[in-house]
Design an enzyme around this catalytic site. Structure first.
Site, mmCIF file in Angstrom:
data_model
loop_
_atom_site.group_PDB
_atom_site.id
_atom_site.type_symbol
_atom_site.label_atom_id
_atom_site.label_comp_id
_atom_site.label_asym_id
_atom_site.label_seq_id
_atom_site.Cartn_x
_atom_site.Cartn_y
_atom_site.Cartn_z
ATOM 1 C CG HIS A 4 -2.032 0.988 1.163
ATOM 2 N ND1 HIS A 4 -1.862 2.312 1.499
ATOM 3 C CD2 HIS A 4 -3.326 0.856 0.787
ATOM 4 C CE1 HIS A 4 -3.014 2.961 1.338
ATOM 5 N NE2 HIS A 4 -3.917 2.093 0.901
ATOM 6 C CG ASP A 24 -7.932 -2.369 -2.450
ATOM 7 O OD1 ASP A 24 -9.094 -1.965 -2.303
ATOM 8 O OD2 ASP A 24 -6.945 -1.626 -2.359
#
Length: 433
Positions: A310, A368
């Protein structure tokens, strides 16, 4: 925001006088250097593409510590909110700064519930879109169009009107997302029901039809609710910054949220869970994972490991563990524990977490990686994943917008630039060009 006793001194090697700049301390997180007077004192700007080292505002809503893997809404850890609160409680918290008591919660839920219907004329808007239009395109248009119907809440300087707009946006977004879905598959729109919770109502509007009764499944509703909580706000990300920038001009809140939706539509922002799910489908089966991992390690292959790592979280994404639990709950409830896609995802996760290449680069699964699997299991089509994200993030956008409008230091956004084009020159005659 407290001013520090220490100051930052900027010195120049060309003999220009040095400049002292104030340092401000937040309640937590890094100190910031106030450079607002830098140009006036030196004639120079700072250069910071992507604003990675620049605080564009002060905010008391959301705090992220990427190194620790920490996400706080109004000081509360996301892990606690996702377990102990529902989405509308989280909305109340983000809007008002504190969690509601029982009476405040009941009143807020009732207010939101009674604003879920959209103006009947809005139904005609959908006919102007092609059936295969992307839901995000539909949402940009329809959310922006809400400003045409609610002239009684467009005065951004009136706190009461701002609150009404916030409620309307939170309440109507699930209705619009569900309508975008129904329109795309040629089914009739389903009106909201006041006897259902926020997330149950959305599931009902998505999957009910006039031919048979739709039974709400509490496990699936709770899973959706958790998805919404985990995506409700994420500090000054690209779409939130877009909403603030649009709002800084005095644009109405519906236009600002439409701008946020447009930004979220970009694959680098809102499309990550869709990309992770597509990656799993491309791998195909567990046997293909080793070959895929080798391609990921080969810089020349162009193959990326989606759903891992991320931009902000340098260790683990605190939302990922919660989404992983939700993933198990949903698949168990639906009897999909042996689903090939889920087995593939778990094996890819196991290999990646043991492989030194990924461990050394701190490429842990992010939210995600799991949310795409959960949404797919809930029956939500891939094209609507970003629409669900927009539905969740609307509360963050509107809370940030509201905070900005009330901030006495708020100015219209106007970044500077480092100009590298041609210096001044004269326009030549036609025969000299």
């Amino acid at each position: 925001m407290n001013i520090s006793d220490t100051k930052a001194t900027l010195s120049f090697s060309d003999g220009s006088p040095s400049v002292d700049m104030p340092i401000y301390k937040g309640s937590i997180g890094p100190d910031v250097i106030d450079i607002r007077k830098l140009y006036g004192q030196t004639g120079k700007f700072t250069y910071d593409p992507g604003f990675m080292s620049t605080a564009s505002c002060n905010s008391s809503i959301t705090y992220i510590d990427g190194d620790k893997g920490e996400l706080l809404y109004r000081g509360y850890p996301i892990e606690q909110l996702a377990v102990n609160c529902d989405f509308l409680e989280t909305c109340y918290l983000l809007l008002n700064g504190e969690l509601p008591n029982a009476e405040q919660k009941a009143k807020f839920e009732n207010t939101v519930t009674r604003h879920t219907m959209i103006h009947e004329q809005m139904n005609f808007f959908f006919r102007g879109f092609r059936r295969d239009a992307h839901p995000m395109s539909v949402l940009v248009g329809t959310v922006g169009a809400l400003a045409s119907f609610y002239h009684d809440s467009l005065d951004i300087n009136d706190p009461e009107q701002r609150e009404i707009s916030a409620i309307r946006l939170i309440a109507k977004m699930p209705t619009l997302v569900a309508m975008a879905y129904k329109y795309s598959i040629g089914q009739p729109f389903v009106y909201p029901r006041n006897d259902l919770s926020y997330s149950a109502n959305f599931m009902y509007m998505m999957f009910a039809n006039p031919c048979e009764e739709y039974k709400v499944n509490d496990v699936l509703v709770r899973a959706l609710d958790r998805i919404l909580i985990l995506h409700a706000d994420h500090e000054q990300n690209a779409s939130t910054s877009t909403v603030r920038l649009a709002g800084s001009s005095g644009a109405n809140p519906f236009a600002c949220i439409a701008a946020g939706i447009a930004c979220l539509w970009g694959p680098a922002h809102g499309g990550a869970n869709e990309a992770a799910l597509n990656m799993l489908k491309e791998i195909g089966s567990v046997e293909n994972i080793p070959a895929f991992i080798e391609k990921v390690k080969d810089k020349n292959s162009g193959v990326k490991l989606m759903g891992f790592g991320h931009r902000v979280y340098k260790n683990f994404d605190p939302r990922a563990k919660l989404m992983r639990e939700t993933c198990h709950e949903v698949l168990n409830e639906l009897g999909l524990q042996d689903d090939p896609l889920f087995k593939l995802a778990m094996e890819l996760e196991r290999i990646a977490l043991e492989d030194e290449y990924f461990v050394s680069r701190k490429l842990y699964p992010n939210v995600d990686f799991y949310s795409g699997i959960v949404q797919s299991a809930l029956g939500i089509p891939v094209s609507l994943f970003t629409g669900i994200f927009a539905m969740a993030r609307t509360i963050g956008w509107i809370a940030q917008w509201n905070e900005m409008i009330a901030d006495p230091e708020q100015k219209i956004g106007r970044p500077r630039q480092l100009f590298v084009g041609s210096p001044v020159r004269d326009v030549p005659a036609m025969d000299k060009r």
